[in-house]
Enzyme design. Structure first.
Site, PDB file in Angstrom:
ATOM      1  CB  CYS A   1      -0.496  10.387 -51.306  1.00  0.00           C
ATOM      2  SG  CYS A   1      -1.553  10.559 -50.019  1.00  0.00           S
TER       3      CYS A   1
ATOM      4  CG  PHE B   1      -3.693  13.036 -44.073  1.00  0.00           C
ATOM      5  CD1 PHE B   1      -3.088  12.833 -45.861  1.00  0.00           C
ATOM      6  CD2 PHE B   1      -3.618  11.841 -43.472  1.00  0.00           C
ATOM      7  CE1 PHE B   1      -2.435  11.790 -46.122  1.00  0.00           C
ATOM      8  CE2 PHE B   1      -3.375  10.884 -43.896  1.00  0.00           C
ATOM      9  CZ  PHE B   1      -2.028  10.951 -45.358  1.00  0.00           C
TER      10      PHE B   1
ATOM     11  CG  HIS C   1       2.976  12.464 -52.382  1.00  0.00           C
ATOM     12  ND1 HIS C   1       2.002  13.338 -51.725  1.00  0.00           N
ATOM     13  CD2 HIS C   1       2.489  11.544 -50.892  1.00  0.00           C
ATOM     14  CE1 HIS C   1       1.455  13.154 -51.032  1.00  0.00           C
ATOM     15  NE2 HIS C   1       1.875  11.621 -50.605  1.00  0.00           N
TER      16      HIS C   1
ATOM     17  CG  ASN D   1       0.310  13.455 -47.548  1.00  0.00           C
ATOM     18  OD1 ASN D   1      -0.319  14.099 -48.076  1.00  0.00           O
ATOM     19  ND2 ASN D   1       0.531  12.368 -46.862  1.00  0.00           N
TER      20      ASN D   1
HETATM   21  C1  LIG Z   1       4.879   9.077 -37.683  1.00  0.00           C
HETATM   22  C2  LIG Z   1       5.832   9.670 -38.458  1.00  0.00           C
HETATM   23  C3  LIG Z   1       6.397  11.198 -37.965  1.00  0.00           C
HETATM   24  C4  LIG Z   1       7.169   9.082 -36.822  1.00  0.00           C
HETATM   25  O1  LIG Z   1       8.490   9.417 -37.252  1.00  0.00           O
HETATM   26  P1  LIG Z   1       9.763   8.498 -37.379  1.00  0.00           P
HETATM   27  O2  LIG Z   1       8.906   7.024 -37.288  1.00  0.00           O
HETATM   28  O3  LIG Z   1      10.853   9.234 -37.495  1.00  0.00           O
HETATM   29  O4  LIG Z   1       9.908   8.470 -35.437  1.00  0.00           O
HETATM   30  P2  LIG Z   1       9.477   7.319 -34.309  1.00  0.00           P
HETATM   31  O5  LIG Z   1       9.833   5.881 -35.365  1.00  0.00           O
HETATM   32  O6  LIG Z   1       9.868   7.720 -33.103  1.00  0.00           O
HETATM   33  O7  LIG Z   1       8.389   7.055 -34.242  1.00  0.00           O
HETATM   34  C5  LIG Z   1       7.035   7.695 -33.604  1.00  0.00           C
HETATM   35  C6  LIG Z   1       5.599   7.265 -33.301  1.00  0.00           C
HETATM   36  O8  LIG Z   1       4.851   6.766 -34.316  1.00  0.00           O
HETATM   37  C7  LIG Z   1       5.028   5.728 -34.750  1.00  0.00           C
HETATM   38  N1  LIG Z   1       4.967   5.409 -35.830  1.00  0.00           N
HETATM   39  C8  LIG Z   1       5.281   5.471 -36.245  1.00  0.00           C
HETATM   40  N2  LIG Z   1       4.442   4.778 -38.229  1.00  0.00           N
HETATM   41  C9  LIG Z   1       3.532   4.875 -37.877  1.00  0.00           C
HETATM   42  C10 LIG Z   1       2.399   4.108 -38.879  1.00  0.00           C
HETATM   43  N3  LIG Z   1       2.515   3.870 -40.113  1.00  0.00           N
HETATM   44  N4  LIG Z   1       1.250   3.477 -37.632  1.00  0.00           N
HETATM   45  C11 LIG Z   1       1.621   4.137 -36.428  1.00  0.00           C
HETATM   46  N5  LIG Z   1       2.718   4.051 -35.613  1.00  0.00           N
HETATM   47  C12 LIG Z   1       2.767   4.474 -36.400  1.00  0.00           C
HETATM   48  C13 LIG Z   1       6.103   4.553 -33.898  1.00  0.00           C
HETATM   49  O9  LIG Z   1       5.539   3.545 -33.480  1.00  0.00           O
HETATM   50  C14 LIG Z   1       6.868   5.410 -32.590  1.00  0.00           C
HETATM   51  O10 LIG Z   1       5.173   5.730 -31.627  1.00  0.00           O
HETATM   52  P3  LIG Z   1       6.299   5.510 -29.903  1.00  0.00           P
HETATM   53  O11 LIG Z   1       6.694   7.133 -29.750  1.00  0.00           O
HETATM   54  O12 LIG Z   1       5.077   5.543 -29.242  1.00  0.00           O
HETATM   55  O13 LIG Z   1       7.147   4.657 -29.961  1.00  0.00           O
HETATM   56  C15 LIG Z   1       6.943   9.092 -39.761  1.00  0.00           C
HETATM   57  O14 LIG Z   1       6.733   7.646 -39.611  1.00  0.00           O
HETATM   58  C16 LIG Z   1       5.319   9.054 -40.914  1.00  0.00           C
HETATM   59  O15 LIG Z   1       5.539  10.456 -41.181  1.00  0.00           O
HETATM   60  N6  LIG Z   1       4.853   8.339 -40.938  1.00  0.00           N
HETATM   61  C17 LIG Z   1       3.758   8.299 -41.625  1.00  0.00           C
HETATM   62  C18 LIG Z   1       4.620   7.611 -43.074  1.00  0.00           C
HETATM   63  C19 LIG Z   1       3.768   7.439 -44.681  1.00  0.00           C
HETATM   64  O16 LIG Z   1       3.063   6.205 -43.962  1.00  0.00           O
HETATM   65  N7  LIG Z   1       2.924   8.756 -45.274  1.00  0.00           N
HETATM   66  C20 LIG Z   1       2.084   7.327 -46.225  1.00  0.00           C
HETATM   67  C21 LIG Z   1       1.077   9.002 -46.416  1.00  0.00           C
HETATM   68  S1  LIG Z   1      -0.268   8.287 -47.106  1.00  0.00           S
HETATM   69  C22 LIG Z   1      -0.112   8.999 -48.652  1.00  0.00           C
HETATM   70  O17 LIG Z   1       1.388   9.852 -49.265  1.00  0.00           O
HETATM   71  C23 LIG Z   1      -0.583   8.059 -49.286  1.00  0.00           C
HETATM   72  C24 LIG Z   1      -2.111   7.928 -49.205  1.00  0.00           C
HETATM   73  O18 LIG Z   1      -2.895   8.163 -47.931  1.00  0.00           O
HETATM   74  O19 LIG Z   1      -2.772   7.214 -50.726  1.00  0.00           O
END
Ligand SMILES: CC(C)(COP(=O)(O)OP(=O)(O)OC[C@H]1O[C@@H](n2cnc3c(N)ncnc32)[C@H](O)[C@@H]1OP(=O)(O)O)[C@@H](O)C(=O)NCCC(=O)NCCSC(=O)CC(=O)O
Length: 408
Positions: free
Chosen positions: A169, A217, A314, A347
């Site tokens: 990203c 993604f 981003h 994303n």
């Molecule tokens: C997944 C989400 C939409 C969930 O939203 P919230 O965190 O507000 O909600 P929440 O806490 O109720 O979580 C909902 C469910 O998702 C799970 N959950 C949250 N984050 C997680 C993760 N990273 N891995 C695995 N599970 C995950 C929680 O445990 C929960 O499970 P349960 O419901 O069973 O309790 C968000 O956390 C999100 O967008 N995370 C991604 C952020 C991220 O890492 N982005 C980077 C992308 S990579 C990038 O951009 C750069 C690159 O790749 O190079």
């Protein structure tokens, strides 16, 4: 200094561009093979991957999808492709070659659609491009997508090509940073930055884990023309790229990553990513603005109030934007361009930041048309992108006032 040395010094400075590198044109593109509303994604995903029996995972993916802040995403992958390649559903089966065969054609093709728009906006022939910087996480071959793109666009044979692979990203921001260095150090250089990401190389069934990656993604490509002065007639500087820095957050190399396997590329996204970025982002911004103050020779330029800036962040995920907004105490609406891009496309990894820049200038054009004379729009801005490392790319942007008309 002897006369010869002085002449050498003078001729060296003649080799450099004038002023900071500038964004001169932007183009974006998405595949239209499949456009999936986020509220239908879980049902569709479990159906096409023949995983309806995994009801617990399906309910979890539905919960995740609801929280992403995404409304729809574009994909090259279709059910027809899956029917032809059932091996894409099972990570244990070898499928990397078949995936690479598809993306080797489709990644440069999508990049060419975005680049053609940028070149048309720029208004000069494609053969005037001197450098190409291409970023993708699908580049597992040589020669790669950069050469394909050069040939699709009819670039000159002497164009200097660079491919950035698996930067994830932050690939788009890294490519822009590199383009800035190239444009400022090679007088007359016109750099085409192209980022093209197609999730087909990562696609898999839900039992392989990474539900968050499946929910997040999407596919897209962005292209930017970068150049420093002197400018040719008709060239319109949009954003000056005043200074750029890269920082790695120590001890976080396992938090975000990609791994090429025989069954495709796996993503790893630790749950702590938003929190880790929240801890580091202000320090990165302070360093970038200190370096921009040095670049413009203005002691006050490093002294900034975050709410006085425009923002191109981003949109790695909704909680990342929420965290950055909270840490920097940004007013609501400051990250509107990033949230808009996340909502409309998801994303798109490295390409996403180009969409955010495009959306920012579109919004600016509208705000310019509506504003009264007392209301000044921010002149300075910050661009932020992050990826494996955890690496944070930060760039200080400035809108040249003389060229405010370019947004009209
Ligand atoms: C997944 C989400 C939409 C969930 O939203 P919230 O965190 O507000 O909600 P929440 O806490 O109720 O979580 C909902 C469910 O998702 C799970 N959950 C949250 N984050 C997680 C993760 N990273 N891995 C695995 N599970 C995950 C929680 O445990 C929960 O499970 P349960 O419901 O069973 O309790 C968000 O956390 C999100 O967008 N995370 C991604 C952020 C991220 O890492 N982005 C980077 C992308 S990579 C990038 O951009 C750069 C690159 O790749 O190079």
């Amino acid at each position: 200094m002897t006369r010869a040395k002085a002449r050498m010094h003078e001729s060296r400075s003649m080799e450099h561009g004038e002023g900071p590198a500038t964004v001169l044109a932007i183009g974006t593109a998405n595949p239209s093979d499949a456009i999936v509303p986020q509220d239908e994604f879980a049902d569709q995903f479990f159906r096409v991957t023949k995983s309806e029996h995994l009801t617990y995972l399906k309910e979890k993916l539905k919960r995740i999808c609801q929280k992403t802040g995404i409304e729809k995403r574009h994909f090259h992958m279709t059910e027809d492709i899956l029917r032809a390649h059932p091996e894409f559903l099972d990570r244990e089966l070898p499928s990397l070659d078949a995936r690479i065969d598809i993306v080797a054609t489709e990644v440069p093709k999508l990049a060419a659609s975005a680049a053609a728009k940028a070149i048309a906006e720029w208004g000069r022939p494609a053969t005037d491009i001197t450098h190409l910087v291409f970023s993708t996480y699908s580049g597992c071959r040589a020669p790669s997508a950069d050469l394909q793109l050069a040939s699709l666009l009819g670039l000159r044979h002497s164009v200097c090509r660079t491919i950035l692979s698996l930067h994830g990203c932050y690939g788009g921001a890294r490519a822009l940073h590199l383009a800035k260095d190239l444009a400022e150090n090679n007088r007359g250089a016109r750099v085409l930055v192209a980022c093209s990401e197609i999730t087909l190389v990562c696609f898999g069934g839900p039992d392989g884990g990474n539900l968050v990656g499946h929910a997040l993604f999407g596919d897209g490509a962005g292209a930017v023309i970068v150049g420093a002065g002197p400018f040719a007639a008709g060239e319109r500087p949009l954003f000056e790229m005043v200074s750029a820095t890269q920082t790695t957050i120590p001890g976080t190399e396992h938090a975000l990553g990609m791994q090429v396997t025989g069954g495709g590329i796996d993503f790893h996204l630790a749950i702590q990513v938003p929190m880790l970025l929240g801890h580091s982002v202000e320090r990165c911004l302070l360093d970038a603005f200190a370096s921009s103050a040095a670049a413009v020779g203005d002691d006050d330029a490093g002294d900034v109030a975050w709410n006085d800036l425009f923002w191109a962040v981003h949109p790695g995920g909704r909680p990342i934007l929420d965290k950055i907004e909270a840490v920097l105490k940004l007013e609501p609406g400051k990250l509107a361009a990033s949230r808009h891009v996340l909502r409309e496309y998801g994303n798109m990894s490295g390409a996403t930041i180009v969409f955010v820049l495009d959306e920012l200038r579109r919004r600016r054009r509208e705000e310019e048309a509506d504003r009264d004379d007392d209301h000044q729009l921010p002149e300075w801005g910050a661009m932020l992108a992050f990826g494996p490392g955890i690496t944070i790319e930060t760039m200080v942007l400035h809108i040249p006032q003389a060229n405010e008309a370019n947004y009209k």
